[in-house]
Design a protein around this motif. Structure first.
Motif, PDB file in Angstrom:
ATOM      1  N   ARG A   1      -7.218  -6.088  -4.695  1.00  0.00           N
ATOM      2  CA  ARG A   1      -8.197  -5.859  -3.467  1.00  0.00           C
ATOM      3  C   ARG A   1      -7.981  -4.680  -2.629  1.00  0.00           C
ATOM      4  O   ARG A   1      -8.846  -4.189  -2.346  1.00  0.00           O
ATOM      5  CB  ARG A   1      -7.679  -7.034  -2.357  1.00  0.00           C
ATOM      6  CG  ARG A   1      -8.789  -7.261  -1.276  1.00  0.00           C
ATOM      7  CD  ARG A   1      -8.642  -8.740  -0.520  1.00  0.00           C
ATOM      8  NE  ARG A   1      -7.571  -8.753   0.235  1.00  0.00           N
ATOM      9  CZ  ARG A   1      -6.663  -9.669   0.173  1.00  0.00           C
ATOM     10  NH1 ARG A   1      -6.720 -10.407  -0.909  1.00  0.00           N
ATOM     11  NH2 ARG A   1      -5.568  -9.718   1.026  1.00  0.00           N
ATOM     12  N   TYR A   2      -6.761  -3.866  -2.641  1.00  0.00           N
ATOM     13  CA  TYR A   2      -6.512  -2.883  -2.113  1.00  0.00           C
ATOM     14  C   TYR A   2      -7.113  -1.615  -3.038  1.00  0.00           C
ATOM     15  O   TYR A   2      -7.259  -0.494  -2.617  1.00  0.00           O
ATOM     16  CB  TYR A   2      -4.960  -2.634  -1.688  1.00  0.00           C
ATOM     17  CG  TYR A   2      -4.734  -3.366  -0.617  1.00  0.00           C
ATOM     18  CD1 TYR A   2      -5.515  -4.219   0.009  1.00  0.00           C
ATOM     19  CD2 TYR A   2      -3.432  -3.227   0.125  1.00  0.00           C
ATOM     20  CE1 TYR A   2      -5.122  -5.130   1.326  1.00  0.00           C
ATOM     21  CE2 TYR A   2      -3.041  -3.673   1.090  1.00  0.00           C
ATOM     22  CZ  TYR A   2      -3.969  -4.616   1.855  1.00  0.00           C
ATOM     23  OH  TYR A   2      -3.537  -5.528   3.128  1.00  0.00           O
ATOM     24  N   GLY A   3      -6.941  -1.709  -4.446  1.00  0.00           N
ATOM     25  CA  GLY A   3      -7.500  -0.773  -5.276  1.00  0.00           C
ATOM     26  C   GLY A   3      -6.513   0.270  -5.374  1.00  0.00           C
ATOM     27  O   GLY A   3      -5.402   0.323  -5.481  1.00  0.00           O
TER      28      GLY A   3
ATOM     29  N   ALA B   1       0.933  -1.025   0.053  1.00  0.00           N
ATOM     30  CA  ALA B   1       0.128   0.009  -0.078  1.00  0.00           C
ATOM     31  C   ALA B   1       0.642   1.180  -0.042  1.00  0.00           C
ATOM     32  O   ALA B   1       1.987   1.441   0.593  1.00  0.00           O
ATOM     33  CB  ALA B   1      -0.818  -0.085   1.198  1.00  0.00           C
ATOM     34  N   ASP B   2       0.496   2.189  -0.772  1.00  0.00           N
ATOM     35  CA  ASP B   2       1.083   3.625  -0.750  1.00  0.00           C
ATOM     36  C   ASP B   2       0.510   4.120   0.406  1.00  0.00           C
ATOM     37  O   ASP B   2      -0.552   4.502   0.786  1.00  0.00           O
ATOM     38  CB  ASP B   2       0.615   4.384  -1.870  1.00  0.00           C
ATOM     39  CG  ASP B   2       1.038   3.719  -3.167  1.00  0.00           C
ATOM     40  OD1 ASP B   2       2.036   2.808  -3.135  1.00  0.00           O
ATOM     41  OD2 ASP B   2       0.393   3.903  -4.196  1.00  0.00           O
ATOM     42  N   THR B   3       1.524   4.843   1.261  1.00  0.00           N
ATOM     43  CA  THR B   3       1.131   5.325   2.752  1.00  0.00           C
ATOM     44  C   THR B   3       1.756   6.728   3.177  1.00  0.00           C
ATOM     45  O   THR B   3       2.318   6.704   4.279  1.00  0.00           O
ATOM     46  CB  THR B   3       1.486   4.273   3.675  1.00  0.00           C
ATOM     47  OG1 THR B   3       2.848   3.878   3.839  1.00  0.00           O
ATOM     48  CG2 THR B   3       0.607   3.150   3.624  1.00  0.00           C
TER      49      THR B   3
ATOM     50  N   ALA C   1       2.626 -12.401  -8.121  1.00  0.00           N
ATOM     51  CA  ALA C   1       2.598 -12.633  -6.513  1.00  0.00           C
ATOM     52  C   ALA C   1       1.614 -11.736  -6.005  1.00  0.00           C
ATOM     53  O   ALA C   1       0.783 -11.792  -5.093  1.00  0.00           O
ATOM     54  CB  ALA C   1       3.801 -12.790  -6.117  1.00  0.00           C
ATOM     55  N   LEU C   2       1.915 -10.293  -6.297  1.00  0.00           N
ATOM     56  CA  LEU C   2       1.171  -9.139  -5.661  1.00  0.00           C
ATOM     57  C   LEU C   2      -0.033  -8.526  -6.230  1.00  0.00           C
ATOM     58  O   LEU C   2      -0.594  -7.790  -5.871  1.00  0.00           O
ATOM     59  CB  LEU C   2       2.386  -8.086  -5.517  1.00  0.00           C
ATOM     60  CG  LEU C   2       3.658  -8.395  -4.749  1.00  0.00           C
ATOM     61  CD1 LEU C   2       4.639  -7.315  -4.929  1.00  0.00           C
ATOM     62  CD2 LEU C   2       3.243  -8.474  -3.122  1.00  0.00           C
ATOM     63  N   TYR C   3      -0.308  -9.377  -7.411  1.00  0.00           N
ATOM     64  CA  TYR C   3      -1.399  -8.678  -8.201  1.00  0.00           C
ATOM     65  C   TYR C   3      -2.797  -8.909  -7.451  1.00  0.00           C
ATOM     66  O   TYR C   3      -3.499  -8.050  -7.527  1.00  0.00           O
ATOM     67  CB  TYR C   3      -1.546  -9.624  -9.560  1.00  0.00           C
ATOM     68  CG  TYR C   3      -2.812  -9.193 -10.483  1.00  0.00           C
ATOM     69  CD1 TYR C   3      -2.702  -7.803 -11.167  1.00  0.00           C
ATOM     70  CD2 TYR C   3      -3.864  -9.844 -10.495  1.00  0.00           C
ATOM     71  CE1 TYR C   3      -3.706  -7.359 -11.966  1.00  0.00           C
ATOM     72  CE2 TYR C   3      -4.837  -9.458 -11.423  1.00  0.00           C
ATOM     73  CZ  TYR C   3      -4.863  -8.206 -12.119  1.00  0.00           C
ATOM     74  OH  TYR C   3      -6.002  -7.979 -12.779  1.00  0.00           O
ATOM     75  N   SER C   4      -3.003 -10.089  -7.219  1.00  0.00           N
ATOM     76  CA  SER C   4      -4.348 -10.140  -6.376  1.00  0.00           C
ATOM     77  C   SER C   4      -4.388  -9.013  -5.244  1.00  0.00           C
ATOM     78  O   SER C   4      -5.531  -8.824  -4.736  1.00  0.00           O
ATOM     79  CB  SER C   4      -4.474 -11.762  -5.878  1.00  0.00           C
ATOM     80  OG  SER C   4      -3.578 -11.855  -5.119  1.00  0.00           O
ATOM     81  N   LEU C   5      -3.425  -9.014  -4.404  1.00  0.00           N
ATOM     82  CA  LEU C   5      -3.541  -8.339  -3.381  1.00  0.00           C
ATOM     83  C   LEU C   5      -3.485  -6.686  -3.783  1.00  0.00           C
ATOM     84  O   LEU C   5      -4.474  -5.988  -3.063  1.00  0.00           O
ATOM     85  CB  LEU C   5      -2.118  -8.267  -2.507  1.00  0.00           C
ATOM     86  CG  LEU C   5      -1.915  -7.712  -1.108  1.00  0.00           C
ATOM     87  CD1 LEU C   5      -3.029  -8.156  -0.304  1.00  0.00           C
ATOM     88  CD2 LEU C   5      -0.718  -7.910  -0.280  1.00  0.00           C
TER      89      LEU C   5
END
Length: 356
Positions: A244-246, A200-202, A237-241
């Protein structure tokens, strides 16, 4: 400020000019230019000259009052990742805005990190009072790798490419997760002994996105398959996550876009003479999203380059004996370019329709 520091007329001007009217609650007022001089003059029913005079007087008074306050504490710590990010920003300012006096500081920043913040056990996160502290995080390694590649793009100096490869190997060896993607630390955090894969960008770009882009660019320069493999696995590997986070993972989707569309790269081969430098400056100063510039000075980095297409360009230069430039995009490359104006036009337009 009204009636104390500033007169009513001065306050009325800054109320509109600096956007005070936008803060109607008890929140802290952040001064910013909200309206132009003419707009403020029209709102107050006074002349532009009077508005400008009142504004200058108010600014002078506010600056003088601020100078009487105790200066806030400044954190003098040098952070590897954030300094590298600023180094990249400086080079972009130099390339696209013509602010030429910042490029030297940008290169000095990378040199400082390389010479003072990297030890045998890896990159350190912080430097203060001649003391290193904290092991580098994935973010530090990724930003510094990107900054080293940018430094190489602007100089063709082997040391920056060697440093970038060293950091790329560290990212893979220290941070890679067994199921692909990357952990944010090279060891479990105490006392929880957990390692996470931040995506996530934070609000800064996520460390995993930065690592993917850094390794992607490193592969595009060197052709070392190890880095391409990690990018391929990490993207998947990170695509589905990310789905989900959009929008909270916007930087991942930028990395995905570059991965799928392979932004253009410019390869310039030759001795570091005037013709070579003119081609290099043209490539650096011509904007194209995601563009990567690869300067190859004579045989200085031959042993670091595994890309067969780039090796062929080097051989062509040796045959002709004069600097050559190539623009590559979507697995296609132009014929050799020797003129900076031609390079500018080709870099702007080559395969452009494929990126629409």
């Amino acid at each position: 400020m009204r009636g104390g520091l500033l007169s009513n007329d001065e306050f009325n001007v800054i109320y509109w000019y600096f956007g005070v009217f936008r803060f109607q609650g008890n929140e802290k007022v952040v001064l910013h230019r909200a309206l132009g001089i003419e707009e403020v003059a029209n709102k107050l029913g006074i002349s532009i000259d009077m508005t400008r005079s009142l504004l200058n007087s108010a600014i002078s008074k506010m600056i003088n009052a601020r100078s009487q306050r105790k200066n806030p504490r400044i954190d003098t710590t040098i952070y590897a990742g954030w300094s590298s990010a600023m180094s990249i920003a400086y080079t972009m300012a130099s390339d696209y805005m013509g602010i030429n006096d910042v490029i030297e500081h940008s290169l000095k920043t990378v040199d400082f990190i390389m010479n003072n913040m990297y030890r045998n056990d890896g990159l350190r996160r912080a430097f203060r009072c001649n003391t290193l502290s904290l092991p580098g995080l994935l973010e530090d390694y990724s930003y510094t790798l990107l900054a080293a590649l940018v430094a190489y793009s602007h100089t063709g100096n082997r040391k920056y490419l060697e440093f970038a490869i060293k950091l790329g190997n560290d990212i893979v060896d220290k941070f890679r997760a067994p199921d692909s993607g990357f952990y944010d630390t090279d060891m479990p955090d105490e006392p929880m002994t957990l390692r996470i894969k931040p995506i996530a960008d934070t609000p800064n770009w996520s460390p995993n996105s930065l690592a993917l882009i850094a390794l992607m660019n490193l592969y595009r320069v060197t052709g070392i398959d190890k880095f391409s493999k990690e990018v391929n696995n990490g993207i998947r590997a990170l695509y589905s996550l990310a789905m989900r986070y959009g929008t909270a993972t916007s930087s991942y989707f930028i990395a995905l876009d570059w991965y799928l569309r392979d932004p253009p790269k410019v390869v310039i081969v030759g001795d570091a003479n005037d013709d070579f430098m003119r081609l290099l400056k043209t490539a650096l100063r011509t904007f194209r999203p995601g563009k990567l510039v690869i300067p190859i000075i004579s045989d200085s980095v031959d042993d670091l380059l595994m890309d067969n297409s780039i090796r062929a360009m080097v051989n062509e230069y040796r045959r002709k004996g004069s600097p050559l430039a190539y623009v590559c995009a979507y697995s296609a490359c132009t014929t050799p370019i020797v003129n900076e104006e031609t390079l500018r036009n080709v870099l702007t337009d080559f395969m452009r329709d494929r990126y629409a």
